[in-house]
Structures are given as C-alpha cells and as structure tokens.
Design a protein around this motif. Structure first.
Motif, PDB file in Angstrom:
ATOM      1  N   GLY A   1     -72.034  19.518 -31.538  1.00  0.00           N
ATOM      2  CA  GLY A   1     -72.306  18.283 -31.701  1.00  0.00           C
ATOM      3  C   GLY A   1     -72.788  18.206 -30.006  1.00  0.00           C
ATOM      4  O   GLY A   1     -73.394  16.007 -30.729  1.00  0.00           O
ATOM      5  N   HIS A   2     -72.790  18.705 -29.342  1.00  0.00           N
ATOM      6  CA  HIS A   2     -73.832  17.410 -28.443  1.00  0.00           C
ATOM      7  C   HIS A   2     -74.646  18.629 -27.474  1.00  0.00           C
ATOM      8  O   HIS A   2     -74.954  19.687 -27.604  1.00  0.00           O
ATOM      9  CB  HIS A   2     -72.449  17.450 -27.241  1.00  0.00           C
ATOM     10  N   CYS A   3     -75.945  17.616 -26.848  1.00  0.00           N
ATOM     11  CA  CYS A   3     -77.088  18.556 -25.736  1.00  0.00           C
ATOM     12  C   CYS A   3     -76.972  17.409 -24.984  1.00  0.00           C
ATOM     13  O   CYS A   3     -76.158  16.993 -24.261  1.00  0.00           O
ATOM     14  CB  CYS A   3     -77.822  18.462 -26.732  1.00  0.00           C
ATOM     15  N   ALA A   4     -77.492  18.555 -23.604  1.00  0.00           N
ATOM     16  CA  ALA A   4     -77.598  18.304 -22.696  1.00  0.00           C
ATOM     17  C   ALA A   4     -78.705  18.583 -22.095  1.00  0.00           C
ATOM     18  O   ALA A   4     -79.394  18.972 -21.864  1.00  0.00           O
ATOM     19  CB  ALA A   4     -76.454  19.154 -21.575  1.00  0.00           C
ATOM     20  N   PHE A   5     -79.083  17.319 -21.027  1.00  0.00           N
ATOM     21  CA  PHE A   5     -80.317  17.332 -20.272  1.00  0.00           C
ATOM     22  C   PHE A   5     -80.162  18.289 -18.558  1.00  0.00           C
ATOM     23  O   PHE A   5     -78.694  17.553 -18.839  1.00  0.00           O
ATOM     24  CB  PHE A   5     -81.407  16.047 -20.100  1.00  0.00           C
ATOM     25  N   ARG A   6     -80.191  18.211 -18.067  1.00  0.00           N
ATOM     26  CA  ARG A   6     -80.229  19.068 -16.682  1.00  0.00           C
ATOM     27  C   ARG A   6     -81.351  18.649 -15.832  1.00  0.00           C
ATOM     28  O   ARG A   6     -82.578  19.404 -16.520  1.00  0.00           O
ATOM     29  CB  ARG A   6     -79.475  19.788 -16.565  1.00  0.00           C
TER      30      ARG A   6
ATOM     31  N   LYS B   1     -69.650  13.669  -3.681  1.00  0.00           N
ATOM     32  CA  LYS B   1     -68.996  13.355  -4.146  1.00  0.00           C
ATOM     33  C   LYS B   1     -68.916  13.714  -5.595  1.00  0.00           C
ATOM     34  O   LYS B   1     -70.695  14.420  -6.037  1.00  0.00           O
ATOM     35  CB  LYS B   1     -68.244  12.397  -4.080  1.00  0.00           C
ATOM     36  N   VAL B   2     -68.554  14.761  -6.208  1.00  0.00           N
ATOM     37  CA  VAL B   2     -68.625  14.781  -8.101  1.00  0.00           C
ATOM     38  C   VAL B   2     -69.513  13.529  -8.600  1.00  0.00           C
ATOM     39  O   VAL B   2     -67.493  11.945  -8.361  1.00  0.00           O
ATOM     40  CB  VAL B   2     -68.127  15.591  -8.947  1.00  0.00           C
ATOM     41  N   ASN B   3     -69.960  12.838  -9.103  1.00  0.00           N
ATOM     42  CA  ASN B   3     -69.863  10.870 -10.134  1.00  0.00           C
ATOM     43  C   ASN B   3     -70.013  11.616 -11.487  1.00  0.00           C
ATOM     44  O   ASN B   3     -70.716  12.193 -11.883  1.00  0.00           O
ATOM     45  CB  ASN B   3     -71.482  10.552  -9.116  1.00  0.00           C
ATOM     46  N   TYR B   4     -69.514  10.970 -12.557  1.00  0.00           N
ATOM     47  CA  TYR B   4     -68.992  10.829 -13.648  1.00  0.00           C
ATOM     48  C   TYR B   4     -69.257   9.812 -14.200  1.00  0.00           C
ATOM     49  O   TYR B   4     -68.478   8.623 -12.947  1.00  0.00           O
ATOM     50  CB  TYR B   4     -67.495  11.388 -14.088  1.00  0.00           C
ATOM     51  N   ILE B   5     -70.272   9.261 -15.347  1.00  0.00           N
ATOM     52  CA  ILE B   5     -71.117   7.357 -15.582  1.00  0.00           C
ATOM     53  C   ILE B   5     -70.764   8.117 -17.358  1.00  0.00           C
ATOM     54  O   ILE B   5     -70.688   8.807 -17.885  1.00  0.00           O
ATOM     55  CB  ILE B   5     -71.774   7.567 -15.406  1.00  0.00           C
ATOM     56  N   TYR B   6     -69.450   7.310 -18.156  1.00  0.00           N
ATOM     57  CA  TYR B   6     -68.961   6.986 -19.308  1.00  0.00           C
ATOM     58  C   TYR B   6     -69.915   6.227 -20.176  1.00  0.00           C
ATOM     59  O   TYR B   6     -69.883   5.045 -19.364  1.00  0.00           O
ATOM     60  CB  TYR B   6     -67.900   7.403 -19.460  1.00  0.00           C
ATOM     61  N   GLY B   7     -70.625   6.477 -21.128  1.00  0.00           N
ATOM     62  CA  GLY B   7     -71.104   5.782 -21.926  1.00  0.00           C
ATOM     63  C   GLY B   7     -70.217   5.609 -23.471  1.00  0.00           C
ATOM     64  O   GLY B   7     -69.530   6.181 -23.661  1.00  0.00           O
ATOM     65  N   ARG B   8     -71.073   5.690 -24.323  1.00  0.00           N
ATOM     66  CA  ARG B   8     -70.139   5.192 -25.740  1.00  0.00           C
ATOM     67  C   ARG B   8     -71.581   6.641 -26.353  1.00  0.00           C
ATOM     68  O   ARG B   8     -72.446   6.885 -26.761  1.00  0.00           O
ATOM     69  CB  ARG B   8     -70.665   4.335 -26.418  1.00  0.00           C
ATOM     70  N   GLY B   9     -70.666   7.357 -26.605  1.00  0.00           N
ATOM     71  CA  GLY B   9     -71.513   9.370 -26.686  1.00  0.00           C
ATOM     72  C   GLY B   9     -72.267   9.750 -26.503  1.00  0.00           C
ATOM     73  O   GLY B   9     -73.549  10.295 -26.241  1.00  0.00           O
TER      74      GLY B   9
ATOM     75  N   MET C   1     -69.446  28.904 -23.540  1.00  0.00           N
ATOM     76  CA  MET C   1     -68.189  27.707 -23.314  1.00  0.00           C
ATOM     77  C   MET C   1     -68.713  26.802 -23.052  1.00  0.00           C
ATOM     78  O   MET C   1     -69.751  26.662 -22.579  1.00  0.00           O
ATOM     79  CB  MET C   1     -66.903  28.138 -22.588  1.00  0.00           C
ATOM     80  N   THR C   2     -68.360  25.250 -23.556  1.00  0.00           N
ATOM     81  CA  THR C   2     -69.407  24.827 -23.250  1.00  0.00           C
ATOM     82  C   THR C   2     -68.539  23.794 -21.775  1.00  0.00           C
ATOM     83  O   THR C   2     -67.799  24.688 -21.533  1.00  0.00           O
ATOM     84  CB  THR C   2     -68.174  22.995 -24.007  1.00  0.00           C
ATOM     85  N   PRO C   3     -69.647  23.270 -20.642  1.00  0.00           N
ATOM     86  CA  PRO C   3     -70.100  23.129 -19.643  1.00  0.00           C
ATOM     87  C   PRO C   3     -68.386  22.015 -19.121  1.00  0.00           C
ATOM     88  O   PRO C   3     -68.880  21.165 -17.697  1.00  0.00           O
ATOM     89  CB  PRO C   3     -71.503  22.572 -19.043  1.00  0.00           C
ATOM     90  N   ASN C   4     -67.642  21.469 -20.098  1.00  0.00           N
ATOM     91  CA  ASN C   4     -67.150  20.451 -19.610  1.00  0.00           C
ATOM     92  C   ASN C   4     -65.668  20.413 -18.704  1.00  0.00           C
ATOM     93  O   ASN C   4     -65.517  19.671 -18.433  1.00  0.00           O
ATOM     94  CB  ASN C   4     -66.349  19.718 -20.953  1.00  0.00           C
ATOM     95  N   LEU C   5     -65.603  22.053 -18.328  1.00  0.00           N
ATOM     96  CA  LEU C   5     -64.640  21.974 -17.296  1.00  0.00           C
ATOM     97  C   LEU C   5     -65.487  23.243 -16.575  1.00  0.00           C
ATOM     98  O   LEU C   5     -64.673  23.482 -14.595  1.00  0.00           O
ATOM     99  CB  LEU C   5     -63.152  23.435 -17.609  1.00  0.00           C
ATOM    100  N   GLY C   6     -66.744  23.138 -16.316  1.00  0.00           N
ATOM    101  CA  GLY C   6     -67.101  24.046 -15.221  1.00  0.00           C
ATOM    102  C   GLY C   6     -66.644  25.063 -15.348  1.00  0.00           C
ATOM    103  O   GLY C   6     -66.563  26.024 -13.579  1.00  0.00           O
TER     104      GLY C   6
ATOM    105  N   GLY D   1     -64.626  17.963 -24.353  1.00  0.00           N
ATOM    106  CA  GLY D   1     -66.550  17.330 -24.486  1.00  0.00           C
ATOM    107  C   GLY D   1     -66.038  16.229 -25.447  1.00  0.00           C
ATOM    108  O   GLY D   1     -66.718  15.581 -25.555  1.00  0.00           O
ATOM    109  N   SER D   2     -65.010  16.803 -27.068  1.00  0.00           N
ATOM    110  CA  SER D   2     -64.841  16.169 -27.682  1.00  0.00           C
ATOM    111  C   SER D   2     -64.494  14.430 -27.348  1.00  0.00           C
ATOM    112  O   SER D   2     -65.200  13.550 -27.618  1.00  0.00           O
ATOM    113  CB  SER D   2     -64.261  16.449 -28.589  1.00  0.00           C
ATOM    114  N   LEU D   3     -63.047  14.673 -26.563  1.00  0.00           N
ATOM    115  CA  LEU D   3     -62.767  13.148 -26.074  1.00  0.00           C
ATOM    116  C   LEU D   3     -63.767  12.424 -25.225  1.00  0.00           C
ATOM    117  O   LEU D   3     -63.668  11.138 -25.721  1.00  0.00           O
ATOM    118  CB  LEU D   3     -61.502  13.282 -25.150  1.00  0.00           C
ATOM    119  N   LEU D   4     -64.686  12.577 -24.076  1.00  0.00           N
ATOM    120  CA  LEU D   4     -65.598  12.616 -23.292  1.00  0.00           C
ATOM    121  C   LEU D   4     -66.422  11.725 -24.020  1.00  0.00           C
ATOM    122  O   LEU D   4     -67.149  10.849 -23.966  1.00  0.00           O
ATOM    123  CB  LEU D   4     -65.778  13.423 -22.168  1.00  0.00           C
ATOM    124  N   GLN D   5     -66.905  12.509 -25.562  1.00  0.00           N
ATOM    125  CA  GLN D   5     -68.117  11.627 -25.883  1.00  0.00           C
ATOM    126  C   GLN D   5     -67.807  11.328 -27.427  1.00  0.00           C
ATOM    127  O   GLN D   5     -68.614  10.691 -28.074  1.00  0.00           O
ATOM    128  CB  GLN D   5     -68.680  13.235 -26.901  1.00  0.00           C
TER     129      GLN D   5
END
Length: 447
Positions: free
Chosen positions: A222-227, A241-249, A343-348, A402-406
C-alpha cells in the motif's frame, strides 16, 4: 522433487582448457577481472554440451555476490549467473547497520567500504513543518555502526574479490528441471544448459527460482517510494545524521552518503503502484510535488539530484507463515535474500538480512559439501530453520512500523508527533534487531 548423489560426486571436477570445449560453448563471455582474483571455478562440458557445475548462484546482486564471496573464502567455488550485460549500476543507496557491517567484516570488504562512506552519528525526527520531534545519537547504543552505501560501489567491491570468470553475464535463467540423481538442469534464454549439484537463488524480489519452488508473489503493502541521490561536487552542508520527516500518509528522509552525495527517499500511500513511468524528469517532478512545502533541506537535496538517478518502486513483502510457506530449501535448491524474504525498508534491514543469509548459508554448505547430497540437504534445511526464526519477525515488524508511519488520519498523526515519537520511542529497543554476530571467514585454499 527427489534427488540423491553419492559423496564422491561432490569432489571438484577436472578443469579442461576452453579450447577443448565444443564451439557452441566457446562464445565470448563478459567477465570481472582483478589482480587479486585466483583460480576460476571448475567447469567441464559433457557430451550433450551441457556444462557441469558444483554450485550455481542465480543473480549477481548483493545476496548473490556476498554468497559467492563467502563460499570462495571458505575454499568452495561457484559460478554466478547474471542476466544483465554487466553489474547493475541502477539503484541509489542503502543504509547498512551494525549487523550488515559485521558480515562485511567477516568476508573482508568492510574496511575498503568504510573508507568511502561517512559514519552516521545520529538521527533527527521532524514534522513536515520543520519542527523537531526527537533526536538521538548512535553512541547511546554501544557498538552500533551506520553508514549509507552506494549500491553500485558495494556490488563492484564484492565482485572484485571473486576469482575471474566467476560471474557469467548475459545469462538469463529460463527454466529449472529437477533431474534424478544429477541435481538440477538450468536452461538459459540463450540456449545454454548447466547441470548443477547446488542451486542458490539470489535473483531478487521477483525471483524465478522462488516461483519454481512454490513461493507466492510478493504482496504490495500500500505504499510506494521515490528514491534519489543528490550530488554536490563542491561538498554538501549536511551533518552526518539520518533525517526523518513525517507528514500525513507521507514521509521522507535524507542521509549523507559521502562528502559529495546525499541519499533521499519519499514514501507515500497508494491503493495501487500506478502506471509505470519511464521519463526520469517526470518522476523527479512527481516527487517534488509531493513535498513542495516541506523543509528546504529536503527540497535542496532533491533539486541537486540528476533526473536519471530518481527511481520509483512499489513496496512489497512476503510473510513466511509457518506451515503455509515453502521451506527456503528443497533437494539441492535454496533461496537467499529478497528471493526468499522481501521486506519493506522501514527498518533498513533488507540488505543487512541478505548479507546475514549469505554468510550463514556459506558456512553450513562448506562444512557439509564433502559429505554428499544428504549432508548438503541437511545443511540447507538447517539454514532455512535458523534464518526463518530471525526473518519472519523482522518482516512482520518492518511492515507494522511502515503502517504506523504512513498514518493519514489527522488525530492519529497528532498523537504520533506529540506523544509517540517525543515520549515513547527509545533508540536501544528500536535497534535491538541489528544485533548479529558472525565469525571471520578466514580465507582457505580452494578445494
């Protein structure tokens, strides 16, 4: 599928000069050359023009090359089939944590890679308006090591340590036929045929080997990724540093790879992967449109990214349900890395777990190969059971994260940004899965 082979059949085959091969086999093969490489894996042609190999690794990605190199260091030769004309230069970067570096240390390439890529000191979590939610330093977790590594460089480094002619390019697998008492017959798209005692499928998410073994297609989550990979010839201004940014979905991140390169990603919800887009400029613009009001640092990295290095991929995984999913091995055929457990990349952990697989399987095979087919089958089953106990929980956990972060509900996102991330997230437990130890694979002479 049943097969049996006498112990004596696992002794290495006599090497014939290429001039004695049938003309149909003396075709030009692209090869990896290096002054550090040693003897070529044994090859012999049978009367029916079918090559015979002890071990064939299908796929020259991270899993395939790491498996071949692990076997080589233990004195066991192999041949790697790669469908492309050269090593895959596509992709951008991947983040390797402590467990990945332990494996790279074990197979003797870690220091060469460390010299090229920055050690990441910590991570910062922010909201899409730029507000900092939480920050950590990796020193809080003793022994942790995090670096973003260019995929191309990792592949080239692994390949450079293999004997010449180990990798057979332009070798696309067409079919596998299980032959009683003779191993597996591999038929290639170009008409070539290889009879292999052991087949190791390292051919990625859409693995033909895994499909042949009865595995289902990976499931879209249910998710796609641009890289992409931002390029700064004069040097970039960002801290390690790793920089994470969270929005809505929607979430994004960026991390410095080297003094001149910065990797970035955007993950977004989608009911389907959508149409395939081949124009890289369109892909880049789509990615920018998703985050056009987000922090300027992210937009700057994206703007400094060449169009042709932007990729878009649907995120998929495969849960290895006990009793419902096939074993990782069956009668001399085994799967490794994404071919077995995408597996999804959410844990690297995709690349890290593939590296773990490779060294565990190689050690078990090297110890069993002289004992014959029964010994090899037992070693493969042992690998399957040992690795399943680690892989299944990680796959499930990565999907859940991934589900929680999306989340796209405004109230839930407010809870995430104001309570969960600032007050509930702890770095130690979050990185506990990176604990993995393996012994150094000391080089031994080929058998």
């Amino acid at each position: 599928m049943a097969a049996a082979t006498s112990p004596s059949s696992f002794s290495f085959l006599r090497l014939h000069p290429l001039s004695s091969f049938p003309s149909s086999l003396r075709r030009c093969r692209r090869t990896i050359s290096t002054s550090r490489c040693r003897a070529m894996a044994p090859i012999v042609a049978s009367i029916d023009n079918t090559r015979k190999e002890e071990i064939v690794v299908v796929g020259a990605g991270i899993a395939g090359l790491a498996t071949a190199l692990s076997l080589h260091r233990l004195g066991v030769g192999s041949v790697v089939l790669e469908q492309g004309e050269s090593l895959r230069a596509g992709g951008t970067s991947l983040t390797l944590f402590k467990n990945g570096w332990r494996v790279l240390d074990s197979i003797g390439v870690a220091d060469e890679l460390r010299a090229q890529f920055l050690q990441i000191q910590g991570l910062v979590m922010r909201a899409d308006d730029g507000r900092e939610l939480r920050s950590f330093v990796f020193e809080e977790v003793p022994g942790q090591e995090v670096r973003a590594v260019e995929r191309r460089v990792l592949l080239e480094t692994l390949a450079s340590r293999l004997p010449p002619n180990t990798i057979s390019f332009s070798s696309r697998l067409k079919s596998i036929i299980k032959e009683r008492n003779q191993g597996s017959l591999l038929e290639l798209e170009d008409g070539g045929r290889i009879r292999a005692k052991i087949v190791i499928g390292c051919d990625g998410v859409r693995s033909p080997v895994a499909k042949w073994m009865g595995f289902s297609e990976p499931k879209y989550v249910g998710h796609c990724a641009f890289r992409g990979l931002g390029i700064y010839p004069g040097g970039h201004p960002y801290k390690a540093k790793v920089n994470y940014i969270y929005g809505r979905g929607l979430r994004a991140g960026f991390v410095p790879v080297s003094p001149t390169k910065v990797y970035w990603f955007i993950c977004f919800n989608g009911t389907s992967p959508g149409p395939r887009i081949s124009d890289p400029a369109v892909l880049k613009q789509e990615a920018l449109n998703l985050v056009r009001s987000w922090p300027m640092e992210l937009l700057d990295v994206m703007q400094n990214t060449p169009d042709d290095s932007v990729i878009k991929t649907p995120l998929v995984d495969r849960w290895l349900w006990p009793g419902l999913t096939p074993s990782a091995s069956s009668n001399g055929v085994v799967v490794v890395g994404d071919a077995w457990h995408p597996m999804t990349p959410n844990l690297g952990q995709g690349a890290c777990c593939a590296l773990e697989d490779s060294v565990v399987l190689a050690k078990k095979l090297a110890a069993a190969i002289e004992g014959g087919q029964d010994s090899v089958d037992a070693a493969m089953q042992d690998y399957s059971q040992e690795r399943w106990a680690r892989i299944f929980p990680l796959t499930a956990r990565s999907s859940l994260v991934g589900s929680l972060l999306q989340w796209d509900n405004s109230l839930v996102c407010a809870f995430r940004n104001n309570i969960m991330v600032p007050k509930l997230v702890s770095l130690g437990p979050f990185l506990e899965h990176t604990n993995f130890e393996c012994e150094m694979l000391e080089p031994v002479a080929s058998r």
